[in-house]
Design a protein around this motif. Structure first.
Motif, PDB file in Angstrom:
ATOM      1  N   GLU A  19      -2.121   2.985  -7.011  1.00  0.00           N
ATOM      2  CA  GLU A  19      -2.030   3.136  -5.576  1.00  0.00           C
ATOM      3  C   GLU A  19      -1.796   2.118  -4.733  1.00  0.00           C
ATOM      4  N   THR A  20      -1.728   0.957  -5.138  1.00  0.00           N
ATOM      5  CA  THR A  20      -0.897  -0.223  -4.468  1.00  0.00           C
ATOM      6  C   THR A  20      -0.331  -1.313  -5.544  1.00  0.00           C
ATOM      7  N   GLU A  58       3.129   6.822  -2.111  1.00  0.00           N
ATOM      8  CA  GLU A  58       1.881   6.516  -1.925  1.00  0.00           C
ATOM      9  C   GLU A  58       1.449   5.640  -3.407  1.00  0.00           C
ATOM     10  N   THR A  59       2.058   6.239  -4.382  1.00  0.00           N
ATOM     11  CA  THR A  59       1.648   5.792  -5.645  1.00  0.00           C
ATOM     12  C   THR A  59       2.924   5.152  -6.314  1.00  0.00           C
ATOM     13  N   ASP A  99       0.892  -1.210   0.159  1.00  0.00           N
ATOM     14  CA  ASP A  99      -0.125  -0.017   0.173  1.00  0.00           C
ATOM     15  C   ASP A  99       0.750   1.334   0.025  1.00  0.00           C
ATOM     16  N   THR A 100       1.953   1.376   0.879  1.00  0.00           N
ATOM     17  CA  THR A 100       2.655   2.477   0.956  1.00  0.00           C
ATOM     18  C   THR A 100       4.235   2.011   1.381  1.00  0.00           C
ATOM     19  N   VAL A 152       6.800   9.455   2.478  1.00  0.00           N
ATOM     20  CA  VAL A 152       5.892   8.345   2.164  1.00  0.00           C
ATOM     21  C   VAL A 152       5.525   8.188   0.890  1.00  0.00           C
ATOM     22  N   THR A 181       7.350   3.826   3.385  1.00  0.00           N
ATOM     23  CA  THR A 181       7.750   4.906   4.126  1.00  0.00           C
ATOM     24  C   THR A 181       9.311   4.713   4.562  1.00  0.00           C
TER      25      THR A 181
END
Length: 345
Positions: free
Chosen positions: A89-90, A76-77, A62-63, A74, A65
């Motif tokens: 996005e994932t 995120e995409t 998902d992310t 972070v 970091t």
């Protein structure tokens, strides 16, 4: 790389959002603190050491970091040519598709502040009600849930250097080493993925230890001759350092989770790989993305029951002469087995 990156600042409720793009996949970020050094450019790849007891091990990320003092990054995409995704996005990845020295670049040419990052945290989707997020396909094609405690894998960090020349990119590989990091919970019929055994390695100056293995080693010992499958349980353990004392070399264990007593002085392996058939009737092994240094390599034909959490007291090495000290200080190493008179074949 097109992606969405947040810099999470220590000041409460303040965040800076930056969109990154362009043909090379990175763009400059301007932070409020002008004392920050020049940014560096990084790529991150996923890889795994071969395992022999699963067909697929799939995680959905998902992310990602990157933790550091002051402000975190972070991501995120994700855009990855290796995974054929753009602005996702994932992303899902079968770790067993990228074994040994193969890796999938999941973050490519991303510009971030240079300096020390204390950890890398992967947030992984693993809702038990959604079996197709993260899962394992066993050798008999049964699909089982793959659970990640707290949904996050908290891994070691790295140092991002200021580039010496324009266009310089540092590549870091996350080696999942599933034989050490993944366990099976029979009570709940699910697998557990933990940080234990997962390594983050800078590819600059990394080393490989590999070699062919004579299949005659698989069942010549009495303890191995009765194996139902002679090709199972043939494992190579790699320990950091030399002159360790053979009595101290242990099978896999997690000192925080072992349900068995761990002897004083027991040394857990740094990395573990299965001996695998390469598709050309040849048996081989490979440790990839290792830091340069001194190592002790040990083979056993009797590791079918080696539990990643518990100290099992396996006989190492087996056969007893299959142990050797190797140096990768100046270059990668090739060591074919069997070991004869303390030399690789």
């Amino acid at each position: 790389m097109n992606c969405k990156v947040y810099f999470l600042l220590t000041t409460p409720l303040i965040a800076m959002l930056a969109a990154c793009g362009g043909s090379s996949g990175g763009s400059a970020f301007t932070l409020g603190d002008t004392s920050d050094p020049d940014p560096g450019t990084i790529s991150i790849g996923f890889s795994d050491a071969p395992v022999d007891d699963a067909k697929e091990v799939v995680i959905e990320v998902d992310t990602i970091t990157l933790k550091r003092s002051g402000d975190d990054v972070v991501i995120e995409t994700f855009t990855s040519s290796d995974l054929d995704i753009i602005d996702a996005e994932t992303f899902q990845i079968n770790l067993l598709d990228y074994q040994g020295s193969d890796q999938a670049i999941v973050i490519e040419d991303l510009e971030v502040p240079s300096g020390t990052y204390t950890s890398v945290e992967l947030t992984i989707l693993n809702d038990e009600a959604v079996i197709d997020d993260s899962y394992v396909i066993e050798v008999d094609d049964t699909q089982k849930i793959l659970k990640i405690p707290s949904d996050d894998l908290k891994l070691d960090g790295f140092v991002v250097d200021e580039p010496e020349e324009e266009g310089d990119t540092q590549t870091f590989t996350i080696d999942f080493n599933l034989r050490q990091s993944m366990t099976y919970n029979p009570g709940q019929e699910r697998y557990i993925l933990k940080p234990n055994g997962i390594r983050v390695q800078d590819n600059s100056g990394d080393r490989t230890i590999r070699g062919d293995v004579d299949s005659g080693l698989f069942d010549t010992e009495e303890d191995c001759a009765d194996k139902e499958d002679p090709t199972a349980g043939n494992i190579i353990y790699l320990y950091e350092g030399t002159e360790l004392g053979i009595e101290n070399l242990a099978d896999m264990f997690d000192e925080d989770n072992s349900s068995t007593d761990i002897p004083d002085g027991a040394i857990a392996p740094y990395a573990v790989v299965a001996v695998m058939e390469d598709g050309m009737d040849n048996w081989a092994y490979e440790f990839a993305y290792l830091p340069a240094g001194e190592y002790t390599l040990v083979f056993t034909c009797d590791a079918v029951e080696d539990d990643p959490d518990d100290y099992d007291g396996l006989t190492l090495p087996l056969p007893e002469e299959q142990i050797i000290e190797l140096s990768t200080a100046s270059a990668s190493a090739v060591c074919d087995l069997p070991i004869v008179d303390n030399e690789c074949s």
